[in-house]
Design an enzyme around this catalytic site. Structure first.
Site, PDB file in Angstrom:
ATOM      1  N   CYS A  89     -32.413 -74.755 -17.813  1.00  0.00           N
ATOM      2  CA  CYS A  89     -33.617 -74.795 -16.990  1.00  0.00           C
ATOM      3  C   CYS A  89     -34.892 -74.310 -17.681  1.00  0.00           C
ATOM      4  CB  CYS A  89     -33.367 -73.971 -15.726  1.00  0.00           C
ATOM      5  SG  CYS A  89     -34.780 -73.842 -14.630  1.00  0.00           S
ATOM      6  N   HIS A 103     -32.519 -81.037 -16.170  1.00  0.00           N
ATOM      7  CA  HIS A 103     -31.457 -81.225 -17.177  1.00  0.00           C
ATOM      8  C   HIS A 103     -30.195 -81.665 -16.459  1.00  0.00           C
ATOM      9  CE1 HIS A 103     -29.933 -77.464 -15.694  1.00  0.00           C
ATOM     10  NE2 HIS A 103     -31.099 -76.895 -15.953  1.00  0.00           N
ATOM     11  N   ASP A 107     -30.572 -79.625 -12.158  1.00  0.00           N
ATOM     12  CA  ASP A 107     -29.172 -79.786 -12.541  1.00  0.00           C
ATOM     13  C   ASP A 107     -28.531 -81.102 -12.122  1.00  0.00           C
ATOM     14  OD1 ASP A 107     -29.848 -77.158 -13.010  1.00  0.00           O
ATOM     15  OD2 ASP A 107     -28.103 -76.274 -12.048  1.00  0.00           O
TER      16      ASP A 107
END
Length: 568
Positions: A58, A232, A15
């Site tokens: 994810c 990501h 993240d």
């Protein structure tokens, strides 16, 4: 296998975008970061400036990295699912095991499939290259840190202080100085979240530094390819779960002493899923033909900067949030195609709706609704910020990232953009035609194809034989591989053939491999079963239950009264 083959160390996190000090001047806002260990890693290796995830969330992203395949082409695009990829698709770690590498994963999986026992020598919280049975075999060791996961931003103050206990006071990020991107309202909530996000990155940097120090302590740094990446974008609105650059643009740093020139950077277009074939190629292992990804690195350390003209990504179901978006990127532009423009970009989704920043966006949206109720124009959000919680979204978006790094100005439909739009529409159509896009298929229909009537399919058992010399061979059905162990069944139900995974547990939800207390090895020439004792074999295939065990008795001992056969 030769001693010259390099080790591979993956240091991965969750993240984040390239908010790493090494990206200062290259990625907006990276100047705010405090990341000395990763900055040093970049100074000793190559910084990739155009690395992107296959999905802004994810499990689909990680499925692409672990298979080298586009999620929408193999059915791993919905968050979260248990897909049945086409026969032949495997987790690429198996190829390293087949080549004699010691392969570990510490310990997060979430690859959209139940992880078979064939994938790793050790997949646990203690998995480490230091646990190799001997120093001779090379290793592939992956470490997946959860320090920067979006959930950590929103801890209470005491828990957050403990979570970031290695961040020095002088390295704490001041919310007043937070360089908020323009799509966030300038509120205390967003400033605090932005500062905490960066404190977590600094804590993660400390963790990465401990792994790099261990590699140095063991004298392994010179013959190890070190790769740092995230899955990501950051865990705030318009980051994670959005198919914009802020949801897909990732840090990627690779160090390989003596092969990659230190302190360099590249603007090569790279899918994170290109890591799978690139690691195989760098270690002089064959790249399977079924992989969609392409290697950007070879065994000599040569970096191919022209492997991709376009990069592709998708956003599909996320929990109970139903949507479908496809995104295409080249070096300059990002094109986004929404297949449900009538739905809000920030639909209700139970988990993120409980996070501060999501609640803050909805709170300010409610303020604007109150302004309208009083007959006043809306003024609490800018049009860009308001677009995040709008009731719908455009069919197409097009952004010039060179001139507009925060994607503030949608060029779709503007004069002069027609030719660029045509080019990207054609690229997307060609990609979908080449690989197929299962996102167009209703998910219930897809599940029925995989598991008729909801019944998980079991892999047929392997056919096991011993020849006259006692050597054991086994053959599995298409798409399956054979594993063996000399650990006897434990008496637990999964000892003789696992049943349906328990999807109620967090480990099974993310596809953690079954823990039956037995060590399973891939059946390869490098790891043949012993002849002097009983062994048990199984066939395993992604998306299927493993087969029942097939027991192979010990090979008959030679008759001492019978002379040995003569060689001819």
């Amino acid at each position: 296998m030769t001693a010259a083959r390099p080790n591979v160390l993956w240091i991965t996190t969750h993240d984040i975008n390239p908010h790493i000090g090494a990206y200062a001047g290259t990625y907006p806002g990276a100047e705010y970061a405090v990341t000395p260990h990763l900055d040093r890693l970049a100074s000793e290796g190559v910084r990739f400036d155009n690395a992107f995830a296959a999905a802004p969330i994810c499990a689909p992203s990680r499925s692409a990295i672990m298979t080298g395949c586009h999620p929408a082409a193999i059915g791993t695009m919905h968050m979260r699912t248990k897909a049945v990829p086409p026969p032949g698709v495997r987790l690429f770690s198996e190829y390293f095991r087949e080549a004699g590498y010691y392969v570990t994963n510490n310990s997060f999986t979430d690859f959209q499939v139940p992880v078979p026992v064939s994938a790793f020598d050790d997949c646990s919280d203690t998995a480490h290259w230091r646990d190799r049975p001997s120093p001779e075999p090379p290793f592939f060791a992956a470490f997946h840190g959860l320090i920067t996961h979006e959930s950590q931003i929103y801890l209470d103050d005491d828990a957050f202080a403990e979570r970031t206990r290695h961040v020095r006071d002088e390295d704490r990020h001041d919310p007043a100085k937070a360089p908020l991107p323009p799509y966030y309202p300038d509120t205390e909530v967003f400033r605090k979240a932005w500062a905490r996000y960066h404190d977590l990155i600094t804590e993660m940097d400390h963790w990465a530094g401990t792994l790099l120090a261990q590699l140095e302590e063991d004298g392994l740094a010179e013959n190890t390819i070190v790769v740092f990446w995230s899955d990501h974008g950051l865990g705030m609105p318009r980051g994670k779960r959005w198919a914009n650059d802020s949801g897909l643009h990732e840090p990627l740093i690779i160090r390989w002493p003596g092969h990659l020139e230190p302190g360099t950077s590249t603007d090569a277009l790279v899918h994170l899923m290109d890591l799978a074939p690139s690691m195989l190629a760098a270690c002089a292992l064959d790249v399977p033909e079924h992989m969609h990804a392409v290697p950007f690195l070879d065994a000599d350390g040569a970096l191919d900067e022209s492997t991709n003209d376009y990069l592709f990504a998708g956003r599909d179901r996320m929990g109970e949030l139903e949507d479908m978006t496809r995104s295409v990127r080249d070096r300059r532009y990002r094109y986004i195609r929404h297949y449900h423009p009538d739905r809000s970009p920030m639909q209700h989704c139970d988990y993120p709706d409980q996070l501060w920043t999501w609640r803050e966006m909805r709170r300010i949206g409610s303020i604007e609704a109150g302004q309208r109720a009083r007959g006043l124009p809306r003024s609490a959000l800018t049009p860009l910020q308001r677009s995040l919680i709008a009731p719908n979204k455009p069919v197409e978006e097009l952004y010039d990232l060179t001139a507009d790094p925060h994607e503030e100005h949608n060029l779709a439909g503007t004069p002069g953009a027609a030719e660029t739009l045509r080019r990207f529409r054609e690229a997307l159509h060609d990609w979908q035609s080449r690989y197929g896009d299962l996102g167009f298929l209703p998910e219930d229909e897809l599940l029925e194809r995989w598991r008729p009537g909801g019944v998980w399919q079991r892999t047929p058992p392997p056919v096991v034989e011993r020849d006259a010399t006692g050597e054991l061979t086994a053959h599995a059905t298409e798409g399956a591989v054979v594993v063996w162990t000399d650990d006897p069944p434990s008496g637990r139900p999964d000892g003789a053939g696992p049943g349906l995974p328990d999807m109620g547990s967090s480990g099974e939800a993310i596809g953690a491999p079954p823990a039956d207390g037995r060590h399973w090895r891939l059946l390869t020439p490098a790891h043949p079963p012993p002849q002097d004792r009983r062994t048990w074999l199984r066939a395993v295939r992604l998306g299927h239950l493993p087969s029942d065990d097939v027991e192979a008795p010990a090979a008959p001992r030679p008759n001492p009264e019978r002379p040995p056969p003569r060689c001819r």
